[in-house]
Design an enzyme around this catalytic site. Structure first.
Site, PDB file in Angstrom:
ATOM      1  CG  HIS A 221      86.760  45.493   1.612  1.00 51.13           C
ATOM      2  ND1 HIS A 221      86.874  44.224   0.962  1.00 51.13           N
ATOM      3  CD2 HIS A 221      85.992  45.603   2.218  1.00 51.13           C
ATOM      4  CE1 HIS A 221      85.754  43.678   1.530  1.00 51.13           C
ATOM      5  NE2 HIS A 221      85.172  44.598   2.497  1.00 51.13           N
TER       6      HIS A 221
HETATM    7  C1  UD1 Z   1      81.482  47.758   3.920  1.00 56.24           C
HETATM    8  C2  UD1 Z   1      81.198  46.931   5.232  1.00 56.24           C
HETATM    9  C3  UD1 Z   1      81.432  45.712   5.156  1.00 56.24           C
HETATM   10  C4  UD1 Z   1      81.605  45.033   3.601  1.00 56.24           C
HETATM   11  C5  UD1 Z   1      81.962  46.070   2.756  1.00 56.24           C
HETATM   12  C6  UD1 Z   1      81.726  45.543   1.225  1.00 56.24           C
HETATM   13  C7  UD1 Z   1      80.492  48.067   7.573  1.00 56.24           C
HETATM   14  C8  UD1 Z   1      81.069  48.142   8.671  1.00 56.24           C
HETATM   15  N1  UD1 Z   1      81.478  47.619   6.323  1.00 56.24           N
HETATM   16  O1  UD1 Z   1      82.506  48.017   4.485  1.00 56.24           O
HETATM   17  O2  UD1 Z   1      81.121  44.589   6.048  1.00 56.24           O
HETATM   18  O3  UD1 Z   1      82.187  43.781   3.431  1.00 56.24           O
HETATM   19  O4  UD1 Z   1      81.214  47.279   3.059  1.00 56.24           O
HETATM   20  O5  UD1 Z   1      82.272  46.465   0.345  1.00 56.24           O
HETATM   21  O6  UD1 Z   1      79.543  48.256   7.190  1.00 56.24           O
HETATM   22  N2  UD1 Z   1      83.249  54.497  -0.309  1.00 56.24           N
HETATM   23  C9  UD1 Z   1      83.326  54.937  -1.604  1.00 56.24           C
HETATM   24  N3  UD1 Z   1      82.252  54.790  -2.696  1.00 56.24           N
HETATM   25  C10 UD1 Z   1      81.400  53.940  -2.153  1.00 56.24           C
HETATM   26  C11 UD1 Z   1      81.326  53.477  -0.968  1.00 56.24           C
HETATM   27  C12 UD1 Z   1      82.370  53.658  -0.166  1.00 56.24           C
HETATM   28  O7  UD1 Z   1      84.178  55.813  -1.812  1.00 56.24           O
HETATM   29  O8  UD1 Z   1      80.445  53.525  -3.193  1.00 56.24           O
HETATM   30  C13 UD1 Z   1      84.205  54.887   0.515  1.00 56.24           C
HETATM   31  C14 UD1 Z   1      83.557  55.686   1.978  1.00 56.24           C
HETATM   32  O9  UD1 Z   1      83.758  56.952   1.755  1.00 56.24           O
HETATM   33  C15 UD1 Z   1      84.776  55.250   2.886  1.00 56.24           C
HETATM   34  C16 UD1 Z   1      85.253  53.900   2.447  1.00 56.24           C
HETATM   35  O10 UD1 Z   1      85.003  53.728   0.968  1.00 56.24           O
HETATM   36  O11 UD1 Z   1      85.643  55.930   2.930  1.00 56.24           O
HETATM   37  C17 UD1 Z   1      84.597  52.634   3.050  1.00 56.24           C
HETATM   38  O12 UD1 Z   1      83.246  52.592   2.936  1.00 56.24           O
HETATM   39  P1  UD1 Z   1      82.260  52.034   4.195  1.00 56.24           P
HETATM   40  O13 UD1 Z   1      80.897  52.041   3.575  1.00 56.24           O
HETATM   41  O14 UD1 Z   1      82.612  52.948   5.351  1.00 56.24           O
HETATM   42  O15 UD1 Z   1      82.721  50.706   4.471  1.00 56.24           O
HETATM   43  P2  UD1 Z   1      83.415  49.321   3.627  1.00 56.24           P
HETATM   44  O16 UD1 Z   1      84.868  49.231   3.881  1.00 56.24           O
HETATM   45  O17 UD1 Z   1      83.037  49.488   2.214  1.00 56.24           O
END
Ligand code: UD1
Length: 395
Positions: A221
């Site tokens: 991811h």
């Molecule tokens: C985040 C952390 C990363 C960690 C990862 C674990 C940062 C910069 N990154 O990355 O260090 O390893 O979490 O999972 O903080 N989304 C959903 N549902 C959710 C959560 C996220 O749909 O419950 C979507 C968001 O809308 C976004 C994408 O997933 O588009 C990424 O989510 P985000 O929290 O920005 O970062 P991660 O890639 O999850």
């Protein structure tokens, strides 16, 4: 001692759970869970709270998604208000997500005008003490958002609880005062040991009609692997080839699923009967899949550590790792899209590393943190100056 335990995203929940349970047993501690809302899907958040025996968060900031600046800013604004309203004594931030740095930055700029003062390492502090759990990790790759979060958090937090000697070295090299650095070990191993019986009692592989030791687990991811369409296409091609050698269970992170869909890659992967693409899986069932697999392919941080602890071969699809101890002492190997398939074949043929024991990766990290905090217990609130019972000693 009012202690805020900050959690935000999936990997944070298993880091706060053992500490929450250990603090809850102490009369001097009032642990309060603050969920920033960075991860909000049920299977990215609530399922983990249930598995880890955590109550619903006491405080929810509801920050949600956004660009890095938006997400960081939303958490800072919401949390600053919470600190002003509740006046915590100690704030524990974990890992390296955007919320980790956001809560740290909000906390260190607060000024408690009346009453609260702490003396720490000879310095008077008129704001909450901030402790970073899993401090000192460095990938030395500033293109990773997590690396920026780690550097900023460590430079600001008052107490740096580290998992391994390389983390202590990194902090010292950055000029951090030794008395701020306390090696406590790897808290993820506490969660794993805390839930071992539950993990072992699952048969999560049977959901995919598979038997133990006949499949590999995949998690991918990181933005560097999934945000660029060409790279993501190459990841899909590599996994398709590898699935001919061994069935793959690949629970898909929302970021990855969104991009697979956006770049038109999902339907092709879905057709492959040896490649299973479930939604993210709860902690105990996911760990059960890992306990019973032949090998793991990942770009996650925590899974590199869990596989090292369990002695399971791990291929990390990244040019670097902030957890080098998993390479020097563990089962982890870095790989590229070019050599991934060959490395999988080698592992399937029995060529993989045997792990060595790592000091303080023993399930007792939360206990060491509690003992450290007991040394910091504050004087009664009605005193004009609250001081810790004894100064911190560096380990
Ligand atoms: C985040 C952390 C990363 C960690 C990862 C674990 C940062 C910069 N990154 O990355 O260090 O390893 O979490 O999972 O903080 N989304 C959903 N549902 C959710 C959560 C996220 O749909 O419950 C979507 C968001 O809308 C976004 C994408 O997933 O588009 C990424 O989510 P985000 O929290 O920005 O970062 P991660 O890639 O999850």
């Amino acid at each position: 001692m009012l202690i805020h335990l900050i959690c935000a995203a999936r990997p944070n929940f298993m880091k706060i759970a053992p500490l929450y349970h250990a603090l809850k047993k102490k009369t001097w501690a009032n642990p309060v869970i603050v969920h920033t809302g960075q991860h909000y899907d049920i299977n990215m958040s609530d399922a983990f709270f249930q598995d880890l025996g955590l109550p619903s968060p006491d405080i929810h900031l509801g920050a949600g998604s956004g660009t890095h600046a938006e997400q960081t800013g939303k958490v800072m604004m919401a949390y600053e208000k919470v600190i002003q309203d509740t006046k915590p004594d100690l704030i524990v931030v974990v890992g390296d997500v955007n919320s980790t740095v956001a809560c740290t930055m909000a906390a260190v700029k607060i000024l408690y005008k009346n009453g609260k003062k702490f003396k720490l390492n000879g310095e008077i502090i008129r704001r909450p003490i901030v402790a970073h759990l899993e401090a000192g990790l460095r990938s030395f790759d500033r293109a990773m958002p997590e690396e920026i979060n780690r550097i900023v958090t460590d430079s600001l937090a008052d107490i740096l609880w580290t998992p391994s000697p390389d983390a202590d070295d990194n902090l010292r090299r950055e000029g951090i005062a030794p008395e701020r650095i306390i090696r406590v070990g790897n808290i993820m191993i506490d969660s794993l040991e805390m839930l071992r019986a539950k993990i072992e009692s699952q048969e999560a592989y049977s959901d995919f009609h598979l038997q133990p030791s006949t499949y590999a687990v995949v998690t991918i991811h990181r933005p560097s692997n999934v945000d660029d369409p060409q790279t993501l296409k190459s990841v899909c091609e590599a996994l398709t080839k590898i699935s001919q050698k061994i069935p793959l269970i690949f629970p898909i992170h929302p970021r990855t699923r969104k991009n697979l869909h956006k770049y038109g890659l999902l339907s092709q992967l879905d057709k492959n009967e040896r490649l299973f693409l479930p939604e993210p899986i709860s902690y105990a069932r996911f760990m059960n899949l890992v306990f019973n697999c032949r090998l793991v392919i990942t770009d996650s941080g925590g899974i590199q550590e869990e596989t090292t602890y369990l002695g399971i071969p791990c291929l990390t699809l990244r040019p670097n790792t902030e957890r080098p101890v998993t390479i020097t002492h563990g089962t982890n190997e870095l790989c590229t899209l070019e050599n991934l398939e060959e490395k999988v074949s080698n592992m399937l043929n029995g060529y993989h590393k045997q792990p060595e024991k790592i000091e303080y990766w023993d399930g007792k990290t939360a206990q060491r943190i509690v003992e450290h905090l007991e040394g910091l217990a504050v004087e009664p609130e009605d005193q004009s100056t609250q001081i810790f019972k004894r100064p911190l000693a560096a380990k």
